[in-house]
Design a protein around this motif. Structure first.
Motif, PDB file in Angstrom:
ATOM      1  N   ASP A 170      52.529  58.071 -15.666  1.00 40.31           N
ATOM      2  CA  ASP A 170      51.346  57.791 -16.481  1.00 40.31           C
ATOM      3  C   ASP A 170      50.099  58.070 -15.633  1.00 40.31           C
ATOM      4  N   LEU A 171      49.407  59.167 -15.948  1.00 40.50           N
ATOM      5  CA  LEU A 171      48.244  59.556 -15.148  1.00 40.50           C
ATOM      6  C   LEU A 171      47.114  58.541 -15.236  1.00 40.50           C
ATOM      7  N   ASN A 172      47.096  57.741 -16.283  1.00 40.46           N
ATOM      8  CA  ASN A 172      46.030  56.753 -16.400  1.00 40.46           C
ATOM      9  C   ASN A 172      46.068  55.737 -15.263  1.00 40.46           C
ATOM     10  N   ARG A 173      47.234  55.552 -14.661  1.00 42.57           N
ATOM     11  CA  ARG A 173      47.332  54.652 -13.519  1.00 42.57           C
ATOM     12  C   ARG A 173      46.637  55.239 -12.291  1.00 42.57           C
ATOM     13  N   ALA A 174      46.426  56.566 -12.295  1.00 44.80           N
ATOM     14  CA  ALA A 174      45.773  57.214 -11.165  1.00 44.80           C
ATOM     15  C   ALA A 174      44.264  57.329 -11.352  1.00 44.80           C
ATOM     16  N   LYS A 175      43.734  56.876 -12.489  1.00 46.62           N
ATOM     17  CA  LYS A 175      42.292  57.012 -12.734  1.00 46.62           C
ATOM     18  C   LYS A 175      41.434  56.327 -11.678  1.00 46.62           C
ATOM     19  N   PRO A 176      41.738  55.110 -11.250  1.00 48.56           N
ATOM     20  CA  PRO A 176      40.895  54.511 -10.195  1.00 48.56           C
ATOM     21  C   PRO A 176      40.871  55.333  -8.912  1.00 48.56           C
ATOM     22  N   TRP A 177      42.005  55.910  -8.545  1.00 48.63           N
ATOM     23  CA  TRP A 177      42.053  56.744  -7.327  1.00 48.63           C
ATOM     24  C   TRP A 177      41.223  58.009  -7.516  1.00 48.63           C
ATOM     25  N   ILE A 178      41.345  58.662  -8.683  1.00 50.56           N
ATOM     26  CA  ILE A 178      40.576  59.881  -8.951  1.00 50.56           C
ATOM     27  C   ILE A 178      39.084  59.574  -8.960  1.00 50.56           C
ATOM     28  N   GLU A 179      38.705  58.497  -9.619  1.00 50.92           N
ATOM     29  CA  GLU A 179      37.286  58.125  -9.676  1.00 50.92           C
ATOM     30  C   GLU A 179      36.735  57.850  -8.276  1.00 50.92           C
ATOM     31  N   GLN A 180      37.523  57.196  -7.442  1.00 53.05           N
ATOM     32  CA  GLN A 180      37.068  56.901  -6.084  1.00 53.05           C
ATOM     33  C   GLN A 180      36.890  58.172  -5.280  1.00 53.05           C
ATOM     34  N   LYS A 181      37.852  59.098  -5.374  1.00 60.54           N
ATOM     35  CA  LYS A 181      37.773  60.334  -4.596  1.00 60.54           C
ATOM     36  C   LYS A 181      36.598  61.197  -5.048  1.00 60.54           C
ATOM     37  N   VAL A 182      36.368  61.291  -6.359  1.00 59.48           N
ATOM     38  CA  VAL A 182      35.237  62.084  -6.851  1.00 59.48           C
ATOM     39  C   VAL A 182      33.920  61.430  -6.429  1.00 59.48           C
ATOM     40  N   SER A 183      33.847  60.117  -6.500  1.00 61.66           N
ATOM     41  CA  SER A 183      32.631  59.409  -6.084  1.00 61.66           C
ATOM     42  C   SER A 183      32.353  59.625  -4.604  1.00 61.66           C
ATOM     43  N   GLU A 184      33.415  59.589  -3.783  1.00 62.14           N
ATOM     44  CA  GLU A 184      33.236  59.820  -2.353  1.00 62.14           C
ATOM     45  C   GLU A 184      32.803  61.256  -2.073  1.00 62.14           C
ATOM     46  N   ALA A 185      33.331  62.208  -2.849  1.00 60.12           N
ATOM     47  CA  ALA A 185      32.998  63.619  -2.612  1.00 60.12           C
ATOM     48  C   ALA A 185      31.589  63.965  -3.066  1.00 60.12           C
ATOM     49  N   THR A 186      31.096  63.300  -4.111  1.00 59.54           N
ATOM     50  CA  THR A 186      29.785  63.634  -4.671  1.00 59.54           C
ATOM     51  C   THR A 186      28.689  62.675  -4.252  1.00 59.54           C
ATOM     52  N   GLY A 187      29.056  61.492  -3.774  1.00 57.78           N
ATOM     53  CA  GLY A 187      28.048  60.484  -3.477  1.00 57.78           C
ATOM     54  C   GLY A 187      27.445  59.889  -4.725  1.00 57.78           C
ATOM     55  N   ARG A 188      28.130  60.027  -5.860  1.00 63.01           N
ATOM     56  CA  ARG A 188      27.649  59.515  -7.149  1.00 63.01           C
ATOM     57  C   ARG A 188      28.723  58.637  -7.782  1.00 63.01           C
ATOM     58  N   SER A 189      28.312  57.845  -8.738  1.00 62.44           N
ATOM     59  CA  SER A 189      29.288  57.112  -9.535  1.00 62.44           C
ATOM     60  C   SER A 189      29.979  58.089 -10.480  1.00 62.44           C
ATOM     61  N   PHE A 190      31.269  57.912 -10.653  1.00 54.14           N
ATOM     62  CA  PHE A 190      32.054  58.771 -11.552  1.00 54.14           C
ATOM     63  C   PHE A 190      33.086  57.912 -12.246  1.00 54.14           C
ATOM     64  N   SER A 191      33.264  58.144 -13.548  1.00 48.21           N
ATOM     65  CA  SER A 191      34.221  57.348 -14.305  1.00 48.21           C
ATOM     66  C   SER A 191      34.883  58.194 -15.386  1.00 48.21           C
ATOM     67  N   ILE A 192      36.129  57.862 -15.680  1.00 50.98           N
ATOM     68  CA  ILE A 192      36.871  58.435 -16.801  1.00 50.98           C
ATOM     69  C   ILE A 192      37.192  57.264 -17.726  1.00 50.98           C
ATOM     70  N   ASP A 193      36.412  57.115 -18.774  1.00 52.27           N
ATOM     71  CA  ASP A 193      36.556  55.963 -19.650  1.00 52.27           C
ATOM     72  C   ASP A 193      37.600  56.169 -20.737  1.00 52.27           C
ATOM     73  N   GLY A 194      37.986  57.434 -20.980  1.00 52.37           N
ATOM     74  CA  GLY A 194      38.998  57.723 -21.990  1.00 52.37           C
ATOM     75  C   GLY A 194      40.351  57.990 -21.367  1.00 52.37           C
ATOM     76  N   PRO A 195      41.324  58.388 -22.167  1.00 47.20           N
ATOM     77  CA  PRO A 195      42.667  58.644 -21.645  1.00 47.20           C
ATOM     78  C   PRO A 195      42.725  59.894 -20.789  1.00 47.20           C
ATOM     79  N   LEU A 196      43.676  59.895 -19.875  1.00 51.95           N
ATOM     80  CA  LEU A 196      43.945  61.018 -18.987  1.00 51.95           C
ATOM     81  C   LEU A 196      45.394  61.422 -19.205  1.00 51.95           C
ATOM     82  N   SER A 197      45.622  62.707 -19.505  1.00 52.72           N
ATOM     83  CA  SER A 197      46.976  63.160 -19.823  1.00 52.72           C
ATOM     84  C   SER A 197      47.212  64.554 -19.261  1.00 52.72           C
ATOM     85  N   ALA A 198      48.496  64.943 -19.246  1.00 54.70           N
ATOM     86  CA  ALA A 198      48.899  66.257 -18.733  1.00 54.70           C
ATOM     87  C   ALA A 198      49.830  66.929 -19.728  1.00 54.70           C
TER      88      ALA A 198
END
Length: 256
Positions: A52-80
């Protein structure tokens, strides 16, 4: 006195031992190693497919935030959505699975010192207010979207959203947000990931709402913080970018 002349002769050497048993052992070891690697590969693929990729959303949001220096969020579903054989490659790579990732309700924030107001909000010091965005037109009927020349309309990212519509409206963008996207999909190859290469064949953005702004003192919100270069940096490549409706705003506080 008789003296016997005898020549020094070495005893006959035994015949060399056959190497067939050793070869058989080596072949068995090689076959066993290959079987273990294939089993691990299948296990990894099955894990990724059913994870379930939605379990990885906090990790993805953290990595994108660290890479950009901005807040980043995925508020909807994440799927493959998985594709096998891989339609984007030929030869032996054709048999490596491919994937199209879908994400909804994405938001990327402005820098901490930035604010981009939109009417009916009032302008702030050094920056005017953005006019209220207009409603988008109705989405195109299914099958009406034309593929880009030289590319089939059956590529994974396009086929997944052939109706040209996102599953939800773009999230409301407030003054602290630089960009919001209703839906994004990316079809990518897995093989280049082993060499730290992110190759996206088609990136589709539905209803993006993006605002670029320049303060009166010259500061802009489209410059991101530079991180220290990594010893093995990732390479990022997008073959095609498609935008289906949306808003693009620009605020310039240097213009009187």
């Amino acid at each position: 006195m008789n003296q016997n002349n005898t020549s020094d002769t070495s005893p006959a050497s035994p015949p060399p031992a056959t190497s067939k048993p050793r070869r058989h052992r080596v072949l068995r070891w090689v076959a066993g190693i290959i079987a273990v690697l294939l089993a691990l590969l299948v296990a990894v693929i099955l894990f990724i497919i059913y994870y379930d990729l939605n379990r990885a959303k906090p990790w993805i949001e953290q990595k994108v935030s660290e890479a950009t220096g901005r807040s980043f969020s995925i508020d909807g579903p994440l799927s493959a959505e998985w594709h096998w054989p891989q339609p984007l490659d030929t030869g032996w790579r054709h048999w490596i699975p491919g994937v199209t990732l879908h994400a909804e309700q994405l938001e990327l924030g402005n820098p901490a010192e930035f604010s981009t107001p939109e009417a009916p909000e009032r302008a702030i010091t050094g920056l005017p207010a953005l006019p209220a965005r207009k409603a988008l037109k109705a989405s195109a009927p299914q099958g009406e979207e034309k593929p880009v020349a030289g590319q089939s309309a059956k590529t994974p990212a396009v086929a997944a959203r052939a109706d040209g519509a996102s599953t939800g409206d773009a999230p409301a963008r407030d003054a602290s947000t630089m960009a919001s996207i209703a839906h994004a999909s990316a079809s990518l190859r897995l093989w280049p990931l082993l060499w730290r290469q992110l190759q996206i064949d088609t990136l589709v953005l539905d209803e993006p709402d993006i605002v670029f702004a320049r303060y009166k003192d010259g500061k802009v919100n489209w410059q991101f913080e530079r991180r220290e270069p990594s010893a093995k940096p990732w390479q990022f490549d997008v073959g095609e970018l498609r935008i289906r409706q949306g808003w693009l705003g620009y605020l310039d506080g240097t213009i009187d």
